[in-house]
Design a protein around this motif. Structure first.
Motif, short mmCIF file in Angstrom:
data_model
loop_
_atom_site.label_atom_id
_atom_site.label_comp_id
_atom_site.label_asym_id
_atom_site.label_seq_id
_atom_site.Cartn_x
_atom_site.Cartn_y
_atom_site.Cartn_z
N GLN A 128 0.81 -1.22 0.00
CA GLN A 128 0.00 0.00 0.00
C GLN A 128 0.84 1.27 0.00
OE1 GLN A 128 -4.07 -0.16 1.34
NE2 GLN A 128 -3.22 -1.10 3.15
N ARG A 129 2.12 1.14 0.28
CA ARG A 129 2.97 2.32 0.27
C ARG A 129 3.67 2.51 -1.06
NH1 ARG A 129 4.65 0.81 5.61
NH2 ARG A 129 6.55 -0.06 4.75
N LEU A 130 3.52 1.55 -1.98
CA LEU A 130 4.27 1.65 -3.23
C LEU A 130 3.66 2.69 -4.16
CD1 LEU A 130 5.16 -2.08 -3.81
CD2 LEU A 130 6.54 -0.25 -2.84
N SER A 131 4.51 3.22 -5.04
CA SER A 131 4.07 4.33 -5.89
C SER A 131 3.22 3.83 -7.06
CB SER A 131 5.28 5.08 -6.40
OG SER A 131 6.07 4.21 -7.16
N PRO A 132 2.45 4.74 -7.67
CA PRO A 132 1.54 4.34 -8.74
C PRO A 132 2.21 3.55 -9.86
CG PRO A 132 1.24 6.66 -8.20
CD PRO A 132 2.38 6.18 -7.38
N ARG A 137 2.89 -1.39 -13.48
CA ARG A 137 3.69 -2.50 -13.98
C ARG A 137 3.12 -3.85 -13.57
NH1 ARG A 137 8.39 -2.32 -11.34
NH2 ARG A 137 8.10 -0.30 -10.37
N HIS A 138 2.33 -3.89 -12.50
CA HIS A 138 1.82 -5.17 -12.01
C HIS A 138 0.30 -5.18 -12.04
CE1 HIS A 138 5.87 -4.96 -10.32
NE2 HIS A 138 5.87 -6.25 -10.51
N PRO A 139 -0.29 -5.98 -12.95
CA PRO A 139 -1.75 -6.03 -13.03
C PRO A 139 -2.36 -6.52 -11.71
CG PRO A 139 -0.71 -7.32 -14.78
CD PRO A 139 0.38 -6.84 -13.90
N THR A 140 -3.57 -6.01 -11.44
CA THR A 140 -4.25 -6.35 -10.18
C THR A 140 -4.36 -7.85 -9.95
OG1 THR A 140 -5.59 -4.46 -10.71
CG2 THR A 140 -6.30 -5.77 -8.84
N GLY A 141 -4.79 -8.58 -11.00
CA GLY A 141 -5.00 -10.02 -10.84
C GLY A 141 -3.73 -10.71 -10.38
N ASP A 214 6.73 -21.54 -13.67
CA ASP A 214 5.80 -21.40 -14.80
C ASP A 214 4.37 -21.47 -14.30
OD1 ASP A 214 7.97 -21.26 -16.38
OD2 ASP A 214 7.83 -23.31 -17.16
N GLU A 215 4.14 -22.41 -13.37
CA GLU A 215 2.78 -22.60 -12.86
C GLU A 215 2.31 -21.35 -12.12
OE1 GLU A 215 -0.19 -23.54 -9.93
OE2 GLU A 215 1.87 -23.58 -9.31
N ARG A 216 3.18 -20.77 -11.29
CA ARG A 216 2.81 -19.57 -10.54
C ARG A 216 2.52 -18.41 -11.49
NH1 ARG A 216 0.42 -21.32 -7.13
NH2 ARG A 216 -0.05 -19.15 -6.78
N THR A 217 3.38 -18.26 -12.50
CA THR A 217 3.20 -17.16 -13.44
C THR A 217 1.87 -17.30 -14.18
OG1 THR A 217 5.58 -17.19 -13.73
CG2 THR A 217 4.33 -15.89 -15.31
N SER A 218 1.58 -18.52 -14.64
CA SER A 218 0.32 -18.74 -15.34
C SER A 218 -0.86 -18.47 -14.43
CB SER A 218 0.21 -20.18 -15.83
OG SER A 218 1.29 -20.48 -16.65
N ASN A 219 -0.72 -18.86 -13.18
CA ASN A 219 -1.80 -18.65 -12.23
C ASN A 219 -2.11 -17.16 -12.10
OD1 ASN A 219 -3.61 -19.77 -10.35
ND2 ASN A 219 -2.34 -19.00 -8.69
N GLY A 220 -1.05 -16.34 -12.00
CA GLY A 220 -1.22 -14.90 -11.94
C GLY A 220 -1.89 -14.38 -13.20
N SER A 223 -5.68 -15.18 -13.21
CA SER A 223 -6.42 -14.26 -12.34
C SER A 223 -6.60 -12.93 -13.04
CB SER A 223 -5.68 -13.99 -11.04
OG SER A 223 -5.30 -15.17 -10.43
N ASP A 224 -5.53 -12.54 -13.73
CA ASP A 224 -5.55 -11.24 -14.36
C ASP A 224 -6.56 -11.16 -15.50
OD1 ASP A 224 -4.26 -8.80 -13.99
OD2 ASP A 224 -3.50 -9.03 -16.03
N VAL A 225 -6.59 -12.20 -16.33
CA VAL A 225 -7.53 -12.20 -17.45
C VAL A 225 -8.96 -12.19 -16.92
CG1 VAL A 225 -8.40 -13.54 -19.40
CG2 VAL A 225 -5.95 -13.36 -19.03
N VAL A 226 -9.23 -13.02 -15.91
CA VAL A 226 -10.58 -13.09 -15.34
C VAL A 226 -10.94 -11.74 -14.72
CG1 VAL A 226 -12.01 -14.16 -13.57
CG2 VAL A 226 -10.49 -15.56 -14.95
N GLU A 227 -10.01 -11.19 -13.97
CA GLU A 227 -10.26 -9.93 -13.30
C GLU A 227 -10.62 -8.83 -14.30
OE1 GLU A 227 -9.24 -6.47 -10.71
OE2 GLU A 227 -8.26 -6.97 -12.59
N GLN A 228 -9.82 -8.75 -15.36
CA GLN A 228 -10.08 -7.73 -16.37
C GLN A 228 -11.36 -7.99 -17.13
OE1 GLN A 228 -6.90 -7.03 -19.05
NE2 GLN A 228 -5.42 -6.62 -17.43
N GLY A 229 -11.59 -9.27 -17.43
CA GLY A 229 -12.79 -9.63 -18.16
C GLY A 229 -14.04 -9.23 -17.40
N VAL A 230 -14.02 -9.46 -16.10
CA VAL A 230 -15.18 -9.12 -15.28
C VAL A 230 -15.30 -7.59 -15.15
CG1 VAL A 230 -16.18 -9.27 -12.97
CG2 VAL A 230 -15.18 -11.29 -14.03
#
Ligand code: ADP
Ligand code: MG
Length: 636
Positions: A128-132, A137-141, A214-220, A223-230
């Motif tokens: 929460q302290r990091l800058s915009p 650079r890091h999608p919410t999902g 690879d598995e962790r990256t895909s998992n992120g 989440s990101d695609v679903v998050e954006q899609g919704v």
């Protein structure tokens, strides 16, 4: 087309791949260094758990030796009298082992869970302290996945036992020591098989690590695609791009599936291979053991005890090698959390920062310049302006000129890369962030409604505000009327499941929220953008109430607000292009006059001609007793 993407993904970055494949021991060391400081409050618990579990292992060792005693002393010779002493000892140590294991396991689980709680809390607080720009650079999902999946992976490691691992290691030492003591020639047979096992484990864990990453990256990514899609579902449906979005999810889903299958393949080979080695060891031990008995160097009880030790060795060894795999898996997750934890916030509290908020609200911009991290050219440069307390400054200029950047610097989302900003004569960087943000209130274009009641929404940012104060703020923000028509008034829940408020209503809630904070400086970034004429008409009086008596930086490309301002700053390409009053600037015929011309047509001799941007006839009178006449006409 899919193949292209796949090859580029697989062959992504050979350096990164090589860098990722490090030995599990090194990974464990790295994670230990990273997370050990976080265990500080639980170290006593950890120590107690370790002592108890080691005592349990020692008790187990004694139990096996009693087993041997009973076989050789009592069973083989049929002497009942030789039975009792080892039997009672065995039972006592069994009770001891049970109690120690039970308390020790609970304590170690407790330490592990408390550690995870702390890890999650600390990471989120840091996030929460990091800058915009970090969030750009890091999608919410992806960030959400780090807080769910990655924390879970670390939980599996930690709770399945950092303590258990230490204990397994000690157990292995105990049992192996006892086995050597019983018959070292026999033990050497088993030891001879070890290097093979180590080699196999090493090979597997290296590959396991790559697939886990690879598995962790895909998992992120999923989440990101679903998050954006919704989040963008209206756009997706309106533009009929459902198939495109589904395709994106499918691509990421396939990548995840491939990584999971690769993981499964590895585990599916590793476990049976391990079992096979175990069989080899048993057959070899029985062979050598039979030989030793035939030579009179070993008793039957000795061989049985030896085999029991081997059997007992198996599960801690298994646990240790399993741990190697979870260490490997957790390393990838730990890297992803560490990326958050180790990104330094770009703005920080100064040591001995001033903790009192500003009172006057005098703003001084001195040679202010700013370049976004990674951007080639400055977004602002050489900006020098003085704003005396209580004045209203309109900051305008073409889109992309650097207006919002000024707002970000005033709130210290970023620090200037050149020059400085003084508030009441004190550099913004000399106050603590909390004090600064109790001095300056930002009203952003995008008004945010948080999950909670109307009252909670207004009091957001003013903890402890009482209902009368909240109502007063709502009244001043001209929000009281529509709030009283909501089903439960101030107690109506807003947010995803609450009633849908219009843009103007949301903006008035935000204005009430800003009013309640009552800071000497106010920064408004495009407060009327996205509102139609009627909504603007409803919001402008609320804005006027908010701006009264405060130093206000009003950022807007809407020049209808020009006559309201004491001063107008025109920003162009990050520079201060013009500075003066609305009337001066129109007369000067420079950029401001041009912008005005584009919006409302030529300026006649009698001043700006009122133009209707929308046909709806709405008239807003902006008469402020504290200011000279400011008239604003919307509509014909
Ligand atoms: N996070 C960012 N990273 C890099 N460049 C940025 C970022 N935000 C804005 N910019 C650039 O800085 C300039 C000024 O942006 P901004 O202050 O948002 O303009 P505006 O006057 O429209 O509010 C623009 O050229 C924009 O592209
Ligand atoms: Mg902007």
């Amino acid at each position: 087309m899919g193949t292209n993407q796949e090859t580029s993904k697989d062959g992504a970055d050979p350096v990164a791949v090589r860098e990722r494949v490090t030995a599990p021991v090194e990974a464990a060391g790295e994670m230990f260094r990273r997370f050990w400081p976080l265990t500080r409050p639980d170290r006593a618990t950890l120590l107690a758990a370790a002592v108890l579990l080691i005592a349990a292992a020692a008790a187990d060792t004694v139990a096996v030796l009693m087993f041997m005693n009973i076989i050789d002393g009592a069973v083989a010779s049929g002497r009942m009298s030789a039975y009792w002493v080892p039997a009672v000892t065995w039972i006592s140590v069994a009770v001891l082992a049970a109690v120690a294991t039970s308390i020790g396991s609970y304590l170690s689980a407790r330490a592990a869970e408390r550690f995870l709680l702390r890890l999650r809390d600390d990471t989120f607080e840091h996030l929460q302290r990091l800058s915009p720009d970090f969030f750009e650079r890091h999608p919410t999902g992806d960030l959400v996945a780090r807080f769910s999946g990655d924390i879970e992976t670390i939980e599996t490691l930690v709770s399945s036992g950092v303590v258990q691992a230490a204990v397994s290691l000690v157990t292995v030492v105990f049992f192996a020591g006892a086995a050597f003591w019983l018959r070292w020639e026999l033990a050497l047979v088993v030891v001879a098989l070890l290097p093979l096992l180590v080699q196999v484990t090493r090979h597997f864990s290296a590959r396991f690590r790559t697939t886990t990453q690879d598995e962790r990256t895909s998992n992120g990514a999923i989440s990101d695609v679903v998050e954006q899609g919704v989040a963008n579902v209206a756009l997706v449906q309106a533009y009929a791009t459902e198939q495109v979005e589904a395709g994106r999810l499918h691509t990421e889903g396939r990548a995840w599936m491939r990584a999971r299958l690769a993981q499964m393949r590895l585990t599916a080979t590793y476990t049976p291979l391990n079992d096979m080695f175990e069989s080899f060891a048993i057959v070899a031990v029985l062979g050598v053991g039979t030989w030793e008995i035939s030579q009179g160097r070993l008793t039957l009880g000795g061989l049985i005890a030896f085999a029991t030790f081997l059997g007992f060795l198996y599960s801690p060894l298994q646990r240790l090698s399993g741990l190697v795999l979870s260490v490997t898996a957790a390393r990838a997750s730990s890297d992803r959390l560490a990326e958050v934890l180790e990104t330094p916030p770009t703005v920080t509290d100064p040591p001995d920062g001033i903790t009192t908020p500003a009172r006057e609200g005098r703003l001084t911009l001195m040679g202010l310049g700013f370049t976004y991290p990674g951007a080639g050219r400055p977004a602002l440069s050489g900006l020098s302006v003085e704003v005396t307390p209580g004045r209203l400054v309109l900051v305008t200029g073409p889109s992309g000129a650097g207006k919002s950047t000024i707002a970000r610097l005033l709130l210290r989302f970023y620090d200037p890369t050149a020059g400085q900003i003084l508030l009441d004569g004190i550099d913004l960087r000399d106050r603590t962030l909390a004090a600064l943000r109790h001095s300056v209130t930002l009203l952003a274009q995008e008004t945010v409604v948080v999950d909670g009641t109307v009252a909670e929404n207004i009091a957001y940012g003013s903890p402890g505000a009482q209902p009368p104060a909240i109502a007063e703020a709502a009244q001043a923000a001209h929000a009281e009327e529509f709030i009283s028509r909501l089903p439960e008034g101030y107690q109506t829940r807003l947010g995803s499941r609450g009633p849908q408020l219009s843009g103007g209503q949301r903006q008035r809630i935000a204005i009430a929220r800003a009013l309640l904070r009552d800071t000497p400086v106010l920064v408004l970034d495009e407060p009327t953008t996205g509102l139609d004429a009627a909504a603007t008409a409803a919001v402008v009086p609320a804005l006027r109430a908010l701006m009264r008596g405060r130093t206000t930086v009003l950022i807007s490309h809407d020049l209808r607000l020009g006559p309201l301002a004491d001063d107008v700053l025109v920003i162009d390409h990050g520079h201060l292009a013009e500075h003066g009053t609305h009337a001066d600037l129109l007369e000067r015929g420079g950029l401001y006059a041009q912008l005005h011309h584009h919006q409302y047509g030529p300026v006649g001799p009698q001043g700006p001609r009122p133009v209707s941007p929308v046909p709806a006839p709405a008239r807003v009178a902006l008469c402020d007793p504290h200011r000279s006449f400011v008239g604003l006409k919307l509509g014909a």
